[in-house]
Design a protein around this motif. Sequence first.
Motif, short mmCIF file in Angstrom:
data_model
loop_
_atom_site.label_atom_id
_atom_site.label_comp_id
_atom_site.label_asym_id
_atom_site.label_seq_id
_atom_site.Cartn_x
_atom_site.Cartn_y
_atom_site.Cartn_z
N TYR A 29 -26.55 -44.10 -31.39
CA TYR A 29 -27.01 -44.85 -30.21
C TYR A 29 -27.28 -43.88 -29.05
N GLY A 167 -24.17 -59.27 -28.15
CA GLY A 167 -23.31 -58.10 -28.36
C GLY A 167 -22.64 -58.12 -29.72
N ASP A 169 -23.63 -58.46 -32.94
CA ASP A 169 -24.97 -58.48 -33.54
C ASP A 169 -25.18 -59.22 -34.85
N GLU A 401 -16.18 -46.73 -34.29
CA GLU A 401 -16.87 -47.88 -33.66
C GLU A 401 -16.14 -49.19 -33.96
N PHE A 422 -16.89 -42.88 -30.58
CA PHE A 422 -17.55 -44.03 -29.97
C PHE A 422 -17.00 -44.24 -28.56
N TRP A 424 -16.89 -46.62 -26.06
CA TRP A 424 -16.01 -47.64 -25.48
C TRP A 424 -14.65 -47.68 -26.15
C1 9YW Z 1 -27.63 -51.72 -31.70
C2 9YW Z 1 -24.03 -49.91 -28.62
C3 9YW Z 1 -24.22 -51.24 -29.32
C4 9YW Z 1 -23.30 -52.34 -28.76
C5 9YW Z 1 -23.42 -53.61 -29.59
C6 9YW Z 1 -23.12 -53.27 -31.04
C7 9YW Z 1 -24.07 -52.16 -31.51
C8 9YW Z 1 -26.28 -51.83 -32.27
O1 9YW Z 1 -23.94 -51.02 -30.70
O2 9YW Z 1 -25.40 -52.60 -31.47
O3 9YW Z 1 -28.49 -51.13 -32.39
O4 9YW Z 1 -27.86 -52.15 -30.57
O5 9YW Z 1 -23.24 -54.38 -31.85
O6 9YW Z 1 -22.53 -54.59 -29.12
O7 9YW Z 1 -23.61 -52.60 -27.44
O8 9YW Z 1 -22.71 -49.51 -28.75
#
Ligand code: 9YW
Length: 434
Positions: A29, A167, A169, A401, A422, A424
């Motif tokens: 990310y 969030g 996903d 994560e 990760f 957070w």
């Molecule tokens: C994506 C970044 C994001 C989080 C989301 C989580 C994941 C994957 O990672 O998403 O490709 O956006 O589900 O909650 O914000 O950490």
Amino acid sequence: MVRRVNEAKEVLLSNYQPGGFTIPSKGLYPFQWKWDAGFIAIGLAHFDIEKAKTEISTLLKAQWKNGMIPHIVFHTDTDTYFPGKDFHQSNLSKQANPDYPSTGMVQPPVLGFVLERLLEIATDKKDMLAFIGEQLDKVYYNHEYFYTHRDVNQEGLAYIYHNWESGTDNSPMWDAIWETMDPPHYKFERRDTTHVDPEQRPTNREYDHYLHLIEIAKKYHYEDAKIAAHSPFLVLDPLFNALLIKSNESLLALYQKLGIDNQKTKNLKQWQEKAINAFNKKLWSPTHGAYVHYDLRNQKQLPYISSSSFAPLFAPIVPPEKLVALNQTFQEKFSAANLYCCASFDPTHNGFNPKRYWRGPVWINMNWIIYHGFKRAGAIQTANRIKEDSITLIEKYGFKEYFDPRKKLENTTEGAYGGDNFSWSAALYLDLIK
Ligand code: 9YW
């Protein structure tokens, strides 16, 4: 177990970028994500208050003209993430911020309570309050955006039009919606599965649905009313709305600390009252003894319990009789002695998968929310269990994560999944051990 304080700080510092924001995880990310930025700021505040403030101000610079704060801000050019800015094309919207390419969707509204937490952590309260004074109206406009552009029935609840806005996903709860759709089989190259075992990520067919929802939004140039009229995904999410209500409460507390009482605080109070009533009417399921999602497109509740069902405990939402039932549901389903708290999806349901992304694993940000929720409700033992489990998982496996809720695993290489280092997980670890 050995504390990992220095490691946590190193994770955050190594993910910090020259542009004044922190990526969630290297490789996987590479940009700034909205709710991540909030949680990350809380962690940074414990050792570098200036970086914590910058994290928030960088995000808020990317706010759209209509008050929307996007879910991802593409601060840099890199093609290691899909779908990137060329896919999302935020410039299709007249409301977009031309200086900050972004997605055209949102993520849970965490900034109100994040600013309140920053004030609690800061040693120089005067300086932090001055910073908050500069940022607070921007967060207010974000809430105004939700109540004026995302509330189709004008009932006090904001909808989401994409699972990425939740969030959470690829929660099994979205499966019911995917069944109402039959998107094309898109040609695309996944980048996430080059970093993480595909077993721990959504499937390609799931991605077809995700992309299709974005194509619909793009067709309508990200105009909210048109998305509301045409998106097959239109959901009232208890996590999203609970965080909005919690953030309303925090905004009101912060305006009061700043000595501000005006039309904005009046509006916040009105939204808040309406929202809490509607929340309890529409999102409470007596059958499940829990809060659930509501599918606005198909006018029905989604019959699943997940970690999102307990987020309302964090906000001024849950009346006493519902608290008893909600606590009972939690104890029955989520607090088994052989599981770490809290699985992201009902461990007694056959859709539960302890390894795949949001279909079962423990997420530290959800634990942080639910921990504060039970604490607020006065259920201190449960709150402490959630806190201790979060700390144990991180001290055992590191800053992954997401984590397998099962305490006994067949295979010793299992236990923690997804991205490494990760942000957070590190940030909220620093907050939880305080
Ligand atoms: C994506 C970044 C994001 C989080 C989301 C989580 C994941 C994957 O990672 O998403 O490709 O956006 O589900 O909650 O914000 O950490």
